[in-house]
Write a protein that holds these residues in place. Structure first.
Motif, PDB file in Angstrom:
ATOM      1  N   PHE A 221      99.276  13.238  62.070  1.00 16.44           N
ATOM      2  CA  PHE A 221      98.387  13.803  61.065  1.00 16.44           C
ATOM      3  C   PHE A 221      98.207  12.792  59.930  1.00 16.44           C
ATOM      4  CE2 PHE A 221     100.260  17.564  63.061  1.00 16.44           C
ATOM      5  CZ  PHE A 221      99.123  18.316  63.333  1.00 16.44           C
ATOM      6  N   THR A 222      97.001  12.707  59.413  1.00 18.27           N
ATOM      7  CA  THR A 222      96.726  11.847  58.251  1.00 18.27           C
ATOM      8  C   THR A 222      96.191  12.709  57.124  1.00 18.27           C
ATOM      9  OG1 THR A 222      94.513  11.364  59.118  1.00 18.27           O
ATOM     10  CG2 THR A 222      96.281   9.795  59.642  1.00 18.27           C
ATOM     11  N   ALA A 223      96.698  12.440  55.910  1.00 15.90           N
ATOM     12  CA  ALA A 223      96.287  13.228  54.749  1.00 15.90           C
ATOM     13  C   ALA A 223      94.844  12.913  54.374  1.00 15.90           C
ATOM     14  CB  ALA A 223      97.214  12.943  53.580  1.00 15.90           C
ATOM     15  N   ARG A 224      94.098  13.919  54.021  1.00 20.36           N
ATOM     16  CA  ARG A 224      92.727  13.747  53.563  1.00 20.36           C
ATOM     17  C   ARG A 224      92.741  13.328  52.090  1.00 20.36           C
ATOM     18  NH1 ARG A 224      88.732  15.829  56.521  1.00 20.36           N
ATOM     19  NH2 ARG A 224      87.447  16.151  54.673  1.00 20.36           N
ATOM     20  N   PRO A 225      91.778  12.528  51.657  1.00 21.27           N
ATOM     21  CA  PRO A 225      91.745  12.131  50.240  1.00 21.27           C
ATOM     22  C   PRO A 225      91.529  13.320  49.305  1.00 21.27           C
ATOM     23  CG  PRO A 225      89.757  11.406  51.400  1.00 21.27           C
ATOM     24  CD  PRO A 225      90.727  11.868  52.442  1.00 21.27           C
ATOM     25  N   ALA A 226      90.864  14.351  49.828  1.00 21.30           N
ATOM     26  CA  ALA A 226      90.670  15.575  49.037  1.00 21.30           C
ATOM     27  C   ALA A 226      90.661  16.740  50.007  1.00 21.30           C
ATOM     28  CB  ALA A 226      89.359  15.522  48.253  1.00 21.30           C
ATOM     29  N   PRO A 227      91.146  17.899  49.589  1.00 16.16           N
ATOM     30  CA  PRO A 227      91.168  19.056  50.493  1.00 16.16           C
ATOM     31  C   PRO A 227      89.776  19.402  50.996  1.00 16.16           C
ATOM     32  CG  PRO A 227      92.491  19.487  48.544  1.00 16.16           C
ATOM     33  CD  PRO A 227      91.741  18.211  48.283  1.00 16.16           C
ATOM     34  N   THR A 228      89.727  19.769  52.273  1.00 17.91           N
ATOM     35  CA  THR A 228      88.450  20.167  52.851  1.00 17.91           C
ATOM     36  C   THR A 228      88.160  21.627  52.511  1.00 17.91           C
ATOM     37  OG1 THR A 228      87.169  20.163  54.889  1.00 17.91           O
ATOM     38  CG2 THR A 228      89.420  20.976  55.037  1.00 17.91           C
ATOM     39  N   ALA A 229      86.940  22.016  52.735  1.00 18.68           N
ATOM     40  CA  ALA A 229      86.541  23.417  52.593  1.00 18.68           C
ATOM     41  C   ALA A 229      85.793  23.820  53.847  1.00 18.68           C
ATOM     42  CB  ALA A 229      85.668  23.613  51.360  1.00 18.68           C
ATOM     43  N   TYR A 249      93.591  22.429  55.547  1.00 20.47           N
ATOM     44  CA  TYR A 249      92.770  21.978  54.413  1.00 20.47           C
ATOM     45  C   TYR A 249      93.107  20.556  53.968  1.00 20.47           C
ATOM     46  CZ  TYR A 249      91.330  26.862  53.800  1.00 20.47           C
ATOM     47  OH  TYR A 249      90.813  28.121  53.980  1.00 20.47           O
ATOM     48  N   THR A 250      94.294  20.083  54.339  1.00 17.57           N
ATOM     49  CA  THR A 250      94.790  18.845  53.726  1.00 17.57           C
ATOM     50  C   THR A 250      94.904  17.653  54.672  1.00 17.57           C
ATOM     51  OG1 THR A 250      97.054  19.578  54.134  1.00 17.57           O
ATOM     52  CG2 THR A 250      96.087  20.116  51.977  1.00 17.57           C
ATOM     53  N   HIS A 251      94.842  17.884  55.997  1.00 17.90           N
ATOM     54  CA  HIS A 251      95.088  16.794  56.940  1.00 17.90           C
ATOM     55  C   HIS A 251      94.063  16.785  58.068  1.00 17.90           C
ATOM     56  CE1 HIS A 251      98.976  16.816  54.907  1.00 17.90           C
ATOM     57  NE2 HIS A 251      99.236  15.640  55.474  1.00 17.90           N
ATOM     58  N   ASP A 252      93.894  15.598  58.652  1.00 18.74           N
ATOM     59  CA  ASP A 252      93.168  15.434  59.908  1.00 18.74           C
ATOM     60  C   ASP A 252      94.174  15.063  60.989  1.00 18.74           C
ATOM     61  OD1 ASP A 252      90.582  15.929  58.916  1.00 18.74           O
ATOM     62  OD2 ASP A 252      90.455  13.874  58.137  1.00 18.74           O
ATOM     63  N   CYS A 253      93.815  15.309  62.243  1.00 19.42           N
ATOM     64  CA  CYS A 253      94.729  15.072  63.367  1.00 19.42           C
ATOM     65  C   CYS A 253      94.226  13.934  64.237  1.00 19.42           C
ATOM     66  CB  CYS A 253      94.872  16.345  64.196  1.00 19.42           C
ATOM     67  SG  CYS A 253      96.018  16.186  65.590  1.00 19.42           S
ATOM     68  N   GLY A 254      95.159  13.038  64.605  1.00 16.85           N
ATOM     69  CA  GLY A 254      94.847  11.969  65.545  1.00 16.85           C
ATOM     70  C   GLY A 254      95.412  12.290  66.915  1.00 16.85           C
ATOM     71  N   THR A 255      96.396  11.516  67.366  1.00 19.51           N
ATOM     72  CA  THR A 255      96.976  11.685  68.694  1.00 19.51           C
ATOM     73  C   THR A 255      97.816  12.955  68.767  1.00 19.51           C
ATOM     74  OG1 THR A 255      97.058   9.299  68.993  1.00 19.51           O
ATOM     75  CG2 THR A 255      98.482  10.627  70.422  1.00 19.51           C
ATOM     76  N   VAL A 256      97.639  13.726  69.837  1.00 12.60           N
ATOM     77  CA  VAL A 256      98.485  14.883  70.121  1.00 12.60           C
ATOM     78  C   VAL A 256      99.329  14.559  71.351  1.00 12.60           C
ATOM     79  CG1 VAL A 256      98.568  17.324  70.760  1.00 12.60           C
ATOM     80  CG2 VAL A 256      96.836  16.516  69.144  1.00 12.60           C
ATOM     81  N   ARG A 257     100.654  14.523  71.171  1.00 18.07           N
ATOM     82  CA  ARG A 257     101.559  14.192  72.276  1.00 18.07           C
ATOM     83  C   ARG A 257     102.054  15.415  73.017  1.00 18.07           C
ATOM     84  NH1 ARG A 257     102.512  10.319  68.268  1.00 18.07           N
ATOM     85  NH2 ARG A 257     103.713  11.866  67.092  1.00 18.07           N
TER      86      ARG A 257
END
Length: 419
Positions: A221-229, A249-257
């Motif tokens: 997971f990578t933190a977003r620069p600002a919370p999404t809506a 609201y706060t993170h985006d997801c990359g690789t799922v293991r």
């Protein structure tokens, strides 16, 4: 149905009022019974006891091995080396992953993987070695660790038998990259019949284990620069009621293991784990006392070798094992038949060579691949009952029964040969 004078017994430890009180206290409280303080405390106390950096409790040793295998990120075409003389759960996570399992032979002294046999099985595709501390006697960990390091492969310790086992003054499960433990009813301590633990020195691996064992995906997971809506729906305030939105609201997801599972140890089980862990030294001391008596009596019999301590390796005697060295085919089987049926000492043999089970024969297993393990299993090995609740009169009875039955079988074998 046979009524045994010395049964194998369904509980490998002893439960008393401290265990009952631990469970009763939780049931009488309003505390969460799925997860909480008891589980976290048990994990820390277990880590401290064995000398591990991190410990993560799970529902069984089979689940511990499944999660340990996940950590290795094995891919189809990879190879793993394992012992044929272990319970099937050790390698069951590898059955459906497209992994080649190469069964190395065992050391006749420890009944664990022979480092020389492991070396012969290593190829450029080898990714891991799975070792089992057979019966509670440690494998040759220094040599196995050196082999793993030299070839850049992982070392997984199956410690299901090894609660209370010491190797050069250290707890096992801390020398490999990951250790997998069992609290099954038959083990040296138990968390109400089932339970397991994973130990590791890696904080990263421990974090991944905690996530994937508690339904969370093992993902990057990578933190977003600002919370999404989501449309007009913005992130809830920190003190708002729980909404199960996690990090949406706060993170985006990359690789799922891995997608995660529910392998959390319950609070009552963990509470009993804590009380049992405090008594483990006394349980192991009782096992060692019983084994010491049997070693003295049975080790003096012609052709009998006991599976006892080795230099700088302290046996915890989850299993009590003897071997009939040089026995002719059929002698071992006749001896266990007499012990089981005539002397009423319950015999359960552990374990049939894995490479000869149908599912592993279908993947290339064949008789002759592990000649030492095969000889020991088919001609020599006998497991006798041992557990802390065993009475002194019972252990004396076992020693007398083996002495008498072996004398009778040996005499019958000589008679058959001369006639």
């Amino acid at each position: 149905m046979t009524e045994f004078v010395v049964p194998y017994h369904g509980q490998g430890s002893i439960f008393d009022e401290t265990d009952i009180a631990a469970v009763a206290g939780l049931l009488r409280s309003d505390k969460h019974l799925s997860s909480g303080f008891e589980r976290r405390a048990f994990e820390q106390e277990f880590a401290d006891d064995v000398g591990a950096g991190h410990a993560v409790s799970v529902t069984s040793c089979t689940m511990a091995l499944e999660l340990a295998t996940h950590l290795l990120d094995l891919r189809p075409g990879d190879e793993v080396i394992a012992s044929p003389l272990t319970f099937q759960a050790t390698v069951s996570p590898l059955l459906t992953r497209g992994i080649t399992v190469r069964f190395a032979d065992v050391d006749p002294e420890s009944l664990a993987l022979d480092p020389a046999g492991v070396l012969r099985q290593i190829t450029p595709r080898t990714r891991a070695v799975y070792i089992t501390h057979y019966g509670g006697l440690a494998a040759d960990l220094d040599r196995l660790r050196a082999l793993a390091d030299a070839h850049d492969i992982a070392l997984v310790e199956d410690c299901a038998h090894a609660l209370g086992t010491r190797y050069r003054g250290r707890g096992v499960g801390t020398i490999g990259d990951v250790g997998c433990w069992s609290f099954h009813s038959l083990k040296n301590m138990s968390t109400l019949g089932q339970g397991g633990m994973v130990t590791t020195g890696s904080a990263e691996w421990a974090g991944r284990l905690r996530r994937v064992s508690s339904i969370e995906p093992d993902a990057d997971f990578t933190a977003r620069p600002a919370p999404t809506a989501f449309g007009a729906h913005e992130s809830p305030l920190p003190d708002d009621p729980e909404r199960h939105c996690k990090n949406a609201y706060t993170h985006d997801c990359g690789t799922v293991r891995a997608g995660g599972t529910n392998a959390i140890m319950s609070e009552p089980a963990a509470a009993v784990g804590r009380t049992q862990l405090a008594k483990l030294p006394s349980f192991v001391a009782r096992r060692r006392g019983l084994a010491g008596y049997l070693n003295e009596r049975l080790g003096a019999l012609p052709g009998v070798r006991v599976h006892g301590d080795l230099p700088e390796r302290e046996h915890s005697y989850h299993l009590y094992t003897i071997r009939l060295e040089g026995a002719a085919p059929g002698v071992r089987d006749e001896l266990i038949r007499r012990l089981h049926h005539e002397h009423r000492v319950e015999i359960i043999l552990r374990y049939f060579p894995l490479h000869l089970l149908p599912e592993w024969r279908a993947r290339g297993g064949a008789y002759g691949q592990a000649p030492v393990a095969e000889r020991i299993w088919f001609q020599e090995l006998i497991n006798l009952p041992i557990y802390p609740a065993m009475r002194d009169s019972q252990v004396e009875y076992v020693a007398d029964a083996v002495t008498t039955a072996l004398r009778d079988v040996t005499a019958g074998s000589r008679t058959a040969v001369t006639s």
